[in-house]
Write a protein that holds these residues in place. Structure first.
Motif, PDB file in Angstrom:
ATOM      1  N   THR A  30       0.819  -1.217   0.000  1.00 37.47           N
ATOM      2  CA  THR A  30       0.000   0.000   0.000  1.00 37.47           C
ATOM      3  C   THR A  30       0.851   1.265   0.000  1.00 37.47           C
ATOM      4  O   THR A  30       0.562   2.214  -0.736  1.00 37.47           O
ATOM      5  N   VAL A  31       1.899   1.292   0.813  1.00 35.97           N
ATOM      6  CA  VAL A  31       2.763   2.474   0.829  1.00 35.97           C
ATOM      7  C   VAL A  31       3.525   2.583  -0.491  1.00 35.97           C
ATOM      8  O   VAL A  31       3.741   3.688  -1.007  1.00 35.97           O
ATOM      9  N   GLY A  32       3.932   1.452  -1.061  1.00 33.76           N
ATOM     10  CA  GLY A  32       4.585   1.480  -2.366  1.00 33.76           C
ATOM     11  C   GLY A  32       3.670   2.036  -3.443  1.00 33.76           C
ATOM     12  O   GLY A  32       4.089   2.852  -4.283  1.00 33.76           O
ATOM     13  N   LEU A  33       2.403   1.623  -3.442  1.00 26.02           N
ATOM     14  CA  LEU A  33       1.441   2.160  -4.402  1.00 26.02           C
ATOM     15  C   LEU A  33       1.189   3.642  -4.152  1.00 26.02           C
ATOM     16  O   LEU A  33       0.990   4.423  -5.097  1.00 26.02           O
ATOM     17  N   ARG A  34       1.204   4.045  -2.898  1.00 32.19           N
ATOM     18  CA  ARG A  34       1.045   5.473  -2.589  1.00 32.19           C
ATOM     19  C   ARG A  34       2.198   6.277  -3.181  1.00 32.19           C
ATOM     20  O   ARG A  34       1.983   7.350  -3.769  1.00 32.19           O
ATOM     21  N   CYS A  35       3.412   5.778  -3.018  1.00 32.64           N
ATOM     22  CA  CYS A  35       4.577   6.478  -3.561  1.00 32.64           C
ATOM     23  C   CYS A  35       4.497   6.573  -5.085  1.00 32.64           C
ATOM     24  O   CYS A  35       4.811   7.624  -5.665  1.00 32.64           O
ATOM     25  N   THR A  37       1.730   6.499  -6.912  1.00 32.90           N
ATOM     26  CA  THR A  37       0.625   7.400  -7.249  1.00 32.90           C
ATOM     27  C   THR A  37       1.040   8.855  -7.109  1.00 32.90           C
ATOM     28  O   THR A  37       0.791   9.681  -7.998  1.00 32.90           O
ATOM     29  N   MET A  38       1.674   9.181  -5.993  1.00 37.74           N
ATOM     30  CA  MET A  38       2.039  10.571  -5.746  1.00 37.74           C
ATOM     31  C   MET A  38       3.227  11.014  -6.615  1.00 37.74           C
ATOM     32  O   MET A  38       3.233  12.118  -7.145  1.00 37.74           O
ATOM     33  N   GLY A  39       4.223  10.166  -6.738  1.00 34.15           N
ATOM     34  CA  GLY A  39       5.431  10.574  -7.432  1.00 34.15           C
ATOM     35  C   GLY A  39       5.355  10.506  -8.937  1.00 34.15           C
ATOM     36  O   GLY A  39       5.972  11.322  -9.624  1.00 34.15           O
ATOM     37  N   ALA A  47       4.465  16.327   2.400  1.00 33.44           N
ATOM     38  CA  ALA A  47       5.130  15.974   3.661  1.00 33.44           C
ATOM     39  C   ALA A  47       4.608  14.655   4.213  1.00 33.44           C
ATOM     40  O   ALA A  47       5.378  13.819   4.699  1.00 33.44           O
ATOM     41  N   GLU A  48       3.288  14.443   4.144  1.00 36.43           N
ATOM     42  CA  GLU A  48       2.730  13.197   4.692  1.00 36.43           C
ATOM     43  C   GLU A  48       3.146  11.990   3.875  1.00 36.43           C
ATOM     44  O   GLU A  48       3.173  10.858   4.401  1.00 36.43           O
ATOM     45  N   ASP A  49       3.460  12.189   2.589  1.00 32.23           N
ATOM     46  CA  ASP A  49       3.937  11.075   1.772  1.00 32.23           C
ATOM     47  C   ASP A  49       5.347  10.652   2.186  1.00 32.23           C
ATOM     48  O   ASP A  49       5.649   9.460   2.296  1.00 32.23           O
ATOM     49  N   TRP A  50       6.210  11.650   2.410  1.00 28.78           N
ATOM     50  CA  TRP A  50       7.537  11.336   2.947  1.00 28.78           C
ATOM     51  C   TRP A  50       7.427  10.684   4.321  1.00 28.78           C
ATOM     52  O   TRP A  50       8.151   9.730   4.634  1.00 28.78           O
ATOM     53  N   LEU A  51       6.502  11.200   5.135  1.00 33.86           N
ATOM     54  CA  LEU A  51       6.339  10.656   6.483  1.00 33.86           C
ATOM     55  C   LEU A  51       5.848   9.217   6.445  1.00 33.86           C
ATOM     56  O   LEU A  51       6.240   8.398   7.295  1.00 33.86           O
ATOM     57  N   THR A 272      -5.248   7.392  -0.678  1.00 34.43           N
ATOM     58  CA  THR A 272      -4.620   8.249  -1.694  1.00 34.43           C
ATOM     59  C   THR A 272      -4.535   7.586  -3.065  1.00 34.43           C
ATOM     60  O   THR A 272      -3.935   8.157  -3.979  1.00 34.43           O
ATOM     61  N   LEU A 273      -5.129   6.422  -3.245  1.00 37.61           N
ATOM     62  CA  LEU A 273      -4.880   5.631  -4.457  1.00 37.61           C
ATOM     63  C   LEU A 273      -5.910   5.805  -5.558  1.00 37.61           C
ATOM     64  O   LEU A 273      -5.798   5.152  -6.602  1.00 37.61           O
ATOM     65  N   LYS A 274      -6.903   6.660  -5.387  1.00 41.38           N
ATOM     66  CA  LYS A 274      -7.918   6.784  -6.430  1.00 41.38           C
ATOM     67  C   LYS A 274      -7.359   7.279  -7.766  1.00 41.38           C
ATOM     68  O   LYS A 274      -7.803   6.827  -8.821  1.00 41.38           O
ATOM     69  N   PRO A 275      -6.372   8.201  -7.786  1.00 44.00           N
ATOM     70  CA  PRO A 275      -5.789   8.557  -9.084  1.00 44.00           C
ATOM     71  C   PRO A 275      -5.186   7.362  -9.821  1.00 44.00           C
ATOM     72  O   PRO A 275      -5.268   7.281 -11.049  1.00 44.00           O
ATOM     73  N   LEU A 276      -4.585   6.442  -9.082  1.00 45.39           N
ATOM     74  CA  LEU A 276      -4.035   5.242  -9.713  1.00 45.39           C
ATOM     75  C   LEU A 276      -5.150   4.358 -10.255  1.00 45.39           C
ATOM     76  O   LEU A 276      -5.039   3.808 -11.360  1.00 45.39           O
ATOM     77  N   PHE A 277      -6.240   4.221  -9.492  1.00 44.73           N
ATOM     78  CA  PHE A 277      -7.371   3.431  -9.971  1.00 44.73           C
ATOM     79  C   PHE A 277      -7.970   4.050 -11.230  1.00 44.73           C
ATOM     80  O   PHE A 277      -8.381   3.336 -12.148  1.00 44.73           O
ATOM     81  N   ARG A 278      -8.009   5.391 -11.290  1.00 42.09           N
ATOM     82  CA  ARG A 278      -8.525   6.050 -12.481  1.00 42.09           C
ATOM     83  C   ARG A 278      -7.618   5.773 -13.680  1.00 42.09           C
ATOM     84  O   ARG A 278      -8.091   5.525 -14.785  1.00 42.09           O
ATOM     85  N   LYS A 279      -6.312   5.827 -13.438  1.00 39.04           N
ATOM     86  CA  LYS A 279      -5.372   5.583 -14.532  1.00 39.04           C
ATOM     87  C   LYS A 279      -5.514   4.165 -15.061  1.00 39.04           C
ATOM     88  O   LYS A 279      -5.395   3.923 -16.269  1.00 39.04           O
ATOM     89  N   LEU A 280      -5.790   3.212 -14.183  1.00 37.75           N
ATOM     90  CA  LEU A 280      -5.938   1.814 -14.577  1.00 37.75           C
ATOM     91  C   LEU A 280      -7.375   1.470 -14.955  1.00 37.75           C
ATOM     92  O   LEU A 280      -7.673   0.311 -15.226  1.00 37.75           O
TER      93      LEU A 280
END
Length: 380
Positions: A30-35, A37-39, A47-51, A272-280
């Motif tokens: 999940t954190v890998g997918l967050r990274c 998605t955001m990056g 900041a919360e993504d780095w955290l 935070t993963l909805k943009p990734l779901f939209r892309k897929l």
């Protein structure tokens, strides 16, 4: 033979290890997918993504410490563990207890910082979040000192059950061990629910339809789902106290503590993963309410408009990847995070039709009131 089978079933180490390994892998994913998605999808890292990355590393250390403790006897009855293994198991148990407090605080900040950006123009919500994070930080600074200094000297904690301990000392009274723990649990539940309910006040008065408002609140509240595990952990807080079967009786508290912080970290990333779901093209909703699955698409003009909108969205000028950017309105963050659907761009067909309609016909010249040189033309 039956006694051997009974001993095997009473070893709860494998049960605890299974929970730890599952949540460790789930958090990594999940954190890998967050990274990603955001990056790489949204092209920015807050900041919360780095955290969340830092918290994942600390959580991994917690999981490894717990697995080492299981290797040396945690989850087994004391009588079934060689006496020279007890100090090693208790040492890594002690490390896990200290790291647990740190991870539980960091997860609150991950969710809180996300809400702070969304509530950038709502003063009372921002004051509430900062006050909550401040109270959680101050109390847990006190609580982690209670955990670290539960025995004096510190190393007496893992030698106190040895027949001939290399050090002598004493540990805190039972009330000093349990009361701060109960307060910490109640504070965690309260903060989780406040962070879960706060988005309601932020979005309910916004210009969205009712179904969209519900989806926004649900997405933002995902990160606080771990409060359920915190509630389940309360009855087992007494297992912190010294007891004769101290390796076996700690298992329930260890399981629910792992579930609490592991689920909290994973849930805060899932939000935070909805943009990734939209892309897929996974669980994407169109403007008319239809749902798209993998490999499905709209028909005709709607399909072209959606594709044009997506390409315009991704080609729009953004901040540099992994650089923070402040949002000033909730709509900006909702659009970036994919919480609400973005309006689809007009297709070329629609644009040409609109332009053709706006051009006056030769057989119907504009009236005097439609001419731009009319003296009484009203620009308002």
């Amino acid at each position: 033979m039956s006694e051997v089978a009974t001993m095997a079933t009473e070893n709860r180490g494998p049960e605890l290890a299974a929970v730890i390994i599952f949540l460790m892998v789930f958090s990594l994913v999940t954190v890998g997918l967050r990274c990603y998605t955001m990056g790489f999808v949204l092209k920015r890292f807050f900041a919360e993504d780095w955290l969340s990355v830092v918290t994942l590393a600390i959580y991994m250390f917690y999981s490894i410490s717990a697995l080492i403790s299981i290797r040396w006897g945690l989850g087994k009855h004391v009588a079934d563990v060689p006496i020279d293994h007890h100090p090693i198991a208790l040492f890594w148990k002690y490390i896990g207890q200290c790291v647990y407090v740190l991870v539980s605080v960091l997860v609150k900040f991950i969710v809180g910082l996300l809400l702070l950006r969304i509530c950038s123009r709502q003063k009372w919500q921002r004051v509430t979040i900062w006050t909550l994070l401040g109270v959680v930080t101050v109390f847990n600074m006190f609580y982690i000192f209670i955990v670290i200094l539960q025995c004096m000297p510190i190393q007496f904690y893992w030698y106190r059950y040895s027949p001939n301990p290399p050090v002598t000392g004493k540990c805190n009274h039972s009330k000093l061990a349990t009361i701060p723990t109960y307060v910490s649990l109640l504070l965690n539940v309260l903060s989780d629910w406040i962070l879960a309910l706060l988005p309601i006040s932020v979005v309910w008065n916004s210009n969205m339809d009712r179904n969209t408002k519900i989806s926004v609140v649900a997405v933002l509240a995902i990160g606080s789902i771990a409060s359920l595990a915190t509630v389940a952990r309360i009855p087992y807080a007494k297992q912190l106290l010294s007891n004769p079967d101290y390796l076996y009786n700690f298992t329930d508290l260890a399981i629910w503590s792992t579930v609490e912080i592991g689920l909290a970290l994973s849930a805060s990333s899932l939000a935070t993963l909805k943009p990734l779901f939209r892309k897929l093209n996974i669980l994407v909703s169109t403007r008319n309410g239809s749902r798209l699955g993998v490999g499905t698409s709209g028909q005709g003009t709607n399909s072209r408009a959606t594709k044009d909108g997506e390409s315009a969205w991704h080609s729009r000028k953004r901040s540099m990847p992994f650089m923070p950017r402040k949002f000033t309105e909730i709509k900006d963050e909702e659009n970036e995070m994919g919480i609400i659907p973005r309006p689809a761009e007009k297709s070329a067909l629609d644009t040409s039709a609109r332009d053709s309609i706006s051009v006056p016909l030769a057989s119907h010249p504009p009236t005097r009131s439609q001419r731009p040189d009319f003296k009484d033309f009203n620009f308002s």
